[in-house]
Design an enzyme around this catalytic site. Structure first.
Site, PDB file in Angstrom:
ATOM      1  N   ALA A  38       0.559  -1.397   0.076  1.00 54.17           N
ATOM      2  CA  ALA A  38      -0.214   0.159   0.030  1.00 54.17           C
ATOM      3  C   ALA A  38       1.042   1.633  -0.143  1.00 54.17           C
ATOM      4  CB  ALA A  38      -1.039  -0.506   1.316  1.00 54.17           C
ATOM      5  N   GLY A  89       0.843  -5.236   0.766  1.00 54.20           N
ATOM      6  CA  GLY A  89      -0.795  -5.304  -0.365  1.00 54.20           C
ATOM      7  C   GLY A  89      -0.021  -5.745  -1.150  1.00 54.20           C
ATOM      8  N   GLU A 107       0.327  -9.653  -0.424  1.00 53.97           N
ATOM      9  CA  GLU A 107      -1.193 -10.175  -0.746  1.00 53.97           C
ATOM     10  C   GLU A 107      -2.715  -9.868  -1.681  1.00 53.97           C
ATOM     11  OE1 GLU A 107      -1.619  -7.150   2.674  1.00 53.97           O
ATOM     12  OE2 GLU A 107      -2.444  -7.942   3.820  1.00 53.97           O
ATOM     13  N   GLU A 141       5.141  -5.364   6.982  1.00 55.83           N
ATOM     14  CA  GLU A 141       4.339  -4.511   7.849  1.00 55.83           C
ATOM     15  C   GLU A 141       4.801  -3.784   9.748  1.00 55.83           C
ATOM     16  OE1 GLU A 141       3.009  -6.441   5.991  1.00 55.83           O
ATOM     17  OE2 GLU A 141       1.582  -6.153   4.931  1.00 55.83           O
TER      18      GLU A 141
HETATM   19  N1  DAK Z   1       4.914   3.103  -0.324  1.00 52.31           N
HETATM   20  C1  DAK Z   1       4.694   4.742  -1.251  1.00 52.31           C
HETATM   21  N2  DAK Z   1       5.935   4.201  -2.103  1.00 52.31           N
HETATM   22  C2  DAK Z   1       6.303   3.350  -1.916  1.00 52.31           C
HETATM   23  C3  DAK Z   1       6.281   2.418  -1.930  1.00 52.31           C
HETATM   24  C4  DAK Z   1       5.149   2.364  -1.091  1.00 52.31           C
HETATM   25  N3  DAK Z   1       4.660   0.874  -0.416  1.00 52.31           N
HETATM   26  N4  DAK Z   1       8.007   1.349  -2.016  1.00 52.31           N
HETATM   27  C5  DAK Z   1       8.431   2.183  -2.815  1.00 52.31           C
HETATM   28  N5  DAK Z   1       8.208   3.324  -2.477  1.00 52.31           N
HETATM   29  C6  DAK Z   1       8.760   4.720  -3.202  1.00 52.31           C
HETATM   30  C7  DAK Z   1      10.031   4.711  -2.331  1.00 52.31           C
HETATM   31  O1  DAK Z   1       9.558   6.164  -1.675  1.00 52.31           O
HETATM   32  C8  DAK Z   1      10.692   4.979  -3.506  1.00 52.31           C
HETATM   33  O2  DAK Z   1      10.003   7.019  -4.417  1.00 52.31           O
HETATM   34  P1  DAK Z   1      11.031   8.182  -4.456  1.00 52.31           P
HETATM   35  O3  DAK Z   1      12.243   8.002  -2.642  1.00 52.31           O
HETATM   36  O4  DAK Z   1      12.012   7.811  -5.255  1.00 52.31           O
HETATM   37  O5  DAK Z   1      10.227   9.218  -4.346  1.00 52.31           O
HETATM   38  C9  DAK Z   1      10.290   4.899  -4.912  1.00 52.31           C
HETATM   39  O6  DAK Z   1       8.920   4.045  -4.767  1.00 52.31           O
HETATM   40  C10 DAK Z   1      11.736   3.592  -5.296  1.00 52.31           C
HETATM   41  O7  DAK Z   1      11.769   3.164  -3.982  1.00 52.31           O
HETATM   42  P2  DAK Z   1      12.831   2.521  -3.330  1.00 52.31           P
HETATM   43  O8  DAK Z   1      13.969   4.296  -3.656  1.00 52.31           O
HETATM   44  O9  DAK Z   1      13.114   2.649  -1.933  1.00 52.31           O
HETATM   45  O10 DAK Z   1      14.037   1.371  -3.639  1.00 52.31           O
HETATM   46  P3  DAK Z   1      14.763   0.263  -3.275  1.00 52.31           P
HETATM   47  O11 DAK Z   1      15.298  -0.820  -4.782  1.00 52.31           O
HETATM   48  O12 DAK Z   1      15.922   1.491  -2.921  1.00 52.31           O
HETATM   49  O13 DAK Z   1      14.043  -0.330  -1.875  1.00 52.31           O
HETATM   50  C11 DAK Z   1      12.129  -1.741  -1.294  1.00 52.31           C
HETATM   51  C12 DAK Z   1      12.937  -1.072  -2.814  1.00 52.31           C
HETATM   52  C13 DAK Z   1      10.822  -2.170  -2.174  1.00 52.31           C
HETATM   53  C14 DAK Z   1      13.045  -2.796  -0.885  1.00 52.31           C
HETATM   54  C15 DAK Z   1      11.308  -0.421  -0.600  1.00 52.31           C
HETATM   55  O14 DAK Z   1      10.784   0.424  -1.550  1.00 52.31           O
HETATM   56  C16 DAK Z   1      10.712  -0.571   0.243  1.00 52.31           C
HETATM   57  O15 DAK Z   1      11.073  -1.221   1.473  1.00 52.31           O
HETATM   58  N6  DAK Z   1       9.167   0.049   0.349  1.00 52.31           N
HETATM   59  C17 DAK Z   1       8.293  -0.797   0.661  1.00 52.31           C
HETATM   60  C18 DAK Z   1       8.391  -1.474   1.205  1.00 52.31           C
HETATM   61  C19 DAK Z   1       6.965  -1.910   1.874  1.00 52.31           C
HETATM   62  O16 DAK Z   1       6.727  -1.701   3.615  1.00 52.31           O
HETATM   63  N7  DAK Z   1       5.573  -2.473   1.866  1.00 52.31           N
HETATM   64  C20 DAK Z   1       4.228  -2.604   2.545  1.00 52.31           C
HETATM   65  C21 DAK Z   1       3.434  -1.202   3.065  1.00 52.31           C
HETATM   66  S1  DAK Z   1       2.261  -1.165   4.062  1.00 52.31           S
HETATM   67  C22 DAK Z   1      -5.200  -1.439   4.485  1.00 52.31           C
HETATM   68  C23 DAK Z   1      -4.593  -2.630   4.128  1.00 52.31           C
HETATM   69  C24 DAK Z   1      -3.847  -3.121   4.485  1.00 52.31           C
HETATM   70  C25 DAK Z   1      -2.776  -2.208   3.699  1.00 52.31           C
HETATM   71  C26 DAK Z   1      -3.329  -1.018   4.236  1.00 52.31           C
HETATM   72  C27 DAK Z   1      -4.484   0.043   4.102  1.00 52.31           C
HETATM   73  N8  DAK Z   1      -6.466  -0.754   5.164  1.00 52.31           N
HETATM   74  C28 DAK Z   1      -7.139  -2.298   5.706  1.00 52.31           C
HETATM   75  C29 DAK Z   1      -6.718   0.686   5.464  1.00 52.31           C
HETATM   76  C30 DAK Z   1      -1.523  -2.599   3.744  1.00 52.31           C
HETATM   77  C31 DAK Z   1      -0.299  -1.673   4.263  1.00 52.31           C
HETATM   78  C32 DAK Z   1       1.033  -2.486   3.450  1.00 52.31           C
HETATM   79  O17 DAK Z   1       1.345  -2.713   1.827  1.00 52.31           O
END
Ligand code: DAK
Length: 261
Positions: free
Chosen positions: A69, A112, A115, A135
């Site tokens: 997400a 997400g 998921e 998460e």
């Molecule tokens: N959200 C927003 N931006 C993201 C992102 C994300 N999940 N993942 C990556 N980006 C963006 C980065 O911020 C970066 O943007 P800029 O800084 O260039 O503007 C760009 O994509 C490239 O990412 P990186 O520079 O970080 O690239 P790397 O190769 O160094 O790293 C990575 C890749 C995938 C390891 C890293 O980006 C990372 O750890 N990303 C986050 C992964 C994560 O934590 N995902 C889980 C998100 S929480 C809900 C139910 C469910 C959910 C939400 C609500 N409700 C019922 C309301 C779900 C929640 C989730 O999924």
């Protein structure tokens, strides 16, 4: 191949009886913004309602299926904002479809994104794929079904390892653990997914739908109830023209010509 352009965060195409939805927010590794989710659910449910579509491929880019997400959009949200979104899943329409969905995963499938892949019926992974539920690193837990679908897919102990540590799992471990259907070389991912989708789309639609609904029941019901559902669905297929055609074609040693009725 026909491409439709009414969406901003996804691209949709059809080729024969196969539809493909490509997540398209490369600047954010296909992070699932509200717009992307709404467009994805709308496009998928429209394809599901189209009798000319027999399978739907969902894919991302080479670098990311989806990195979860949109964390930046969630940063300012409070408890009441999440509740205001309602406790009914945004994905309800998607989860109830009876057209098979094939996730073609390359690169990151995190949070997400993982998921979403698990909401699909088949997961084909490139050898570059990385799955994870990170998460916990953000101070939350999976919220689109990860705590329920991951243990069903890979068992309690592997799932707890993934969800509590937030670590990523490569394609090979994912296949070994039962999270993916097949692993293919990254360069062959789209073609492999298209081929699987074409095979499924060539089958009789009523039997594919019956197979899918009974498979879905297997995740939720007791064995006895599931077996009752299977027998009813099996018997019902003998009311279709395609059952007669499929069995007659076998007896006549020719390919079946299904009419999807
Ligand atoms: N959200 C927003 N931006 C993201 C992102 C994300 N999940 N993942 C990556 N980006 C963006 C980065 O911020 C970066 O943007 P800029 O800084 O260039 O503007 C760009 O994509 C490239 O990412 P990186 O520079 O970080 O690239 P790397 O190769 O160094 O790293 C990575 C890749 C995938 C390891 C890293 O980006 C990372 O750890 N990303 C986050 C992964 C994560 O934590 N995902 C889980 C998100 S929480 C809900 C139910 C469910 C959910 C939400 C609500 N409700 C019922 C309301 C779900 C929640 C989730 O999924």
């Amino acid at each position: 191949m026909s491409e439709q352009t009414q969406y901003t965060a996804i691209i949709t195409e059809t080729q024969g009886r196969v539809a493909t939805i490509t997540l398209n927010r490369p600047e954010a590794l296909n992070a699932l913004s509200n717009t992307l989710i709404a467009e994805l659910v709308e496009a998928a449910t429209a394809f599901d309602a189209d009798p000319n579509i027999g399978a739907i491929v969902i894919t991302g880019s080479e670098r990311a299926f989806a990195a979860g997400a949109d964390i930046k959009a969630m940063l300012e949200l409070e408890y009441s904002d999440i509740l205001a979104g309602g406790l009914t899943s945004t994905w309800n329409g998607f989860e109830q479809m009876l057209t098979p969905t094939i996730a073609a995963v390359s690169g990151f499938a995190l949070g997400g994104g993982c998921e979403l892949a698990m909401m699909c019926d088949i997961i084909i992974a490139a050898d570059s794929a990385k799955f994870g539920q990170p998460e916990i690193n953000l101070g939350v837990i999976p919220g689109f079904g990860g705590t329920q679908r991951l243990p069903r897919a890979i068992g309690k102990y592997k799932a707890a390892d993934m969800i509590l540590t937030g670590r990523m799992m490569g394609a090979e471990e994912a296949e070994r653990s039962g999270l993916v259907s097949r692993v293919v070389p990254a360069a062959e991912l789209r073609e492999a997914a298209q081929q699987v989708a074409e095979v499924i789309a060539s089958k009789s639609r009523p039997s594919v739908q019956a197979a899918l609904s009974t498979l879905q029941a297997a995740e939720e019901t007791s064995l006895a109830e599931g077996l009752r559902l299977e027998r009813t669905a099996f018997a019902a297929l003998f009311a279709t023209e395609d059952q007669t055609e499929g069995m007659r074609a076998f007896a006549e040693k020719r390919e079946a010509n299904f009419k999807h009725r």
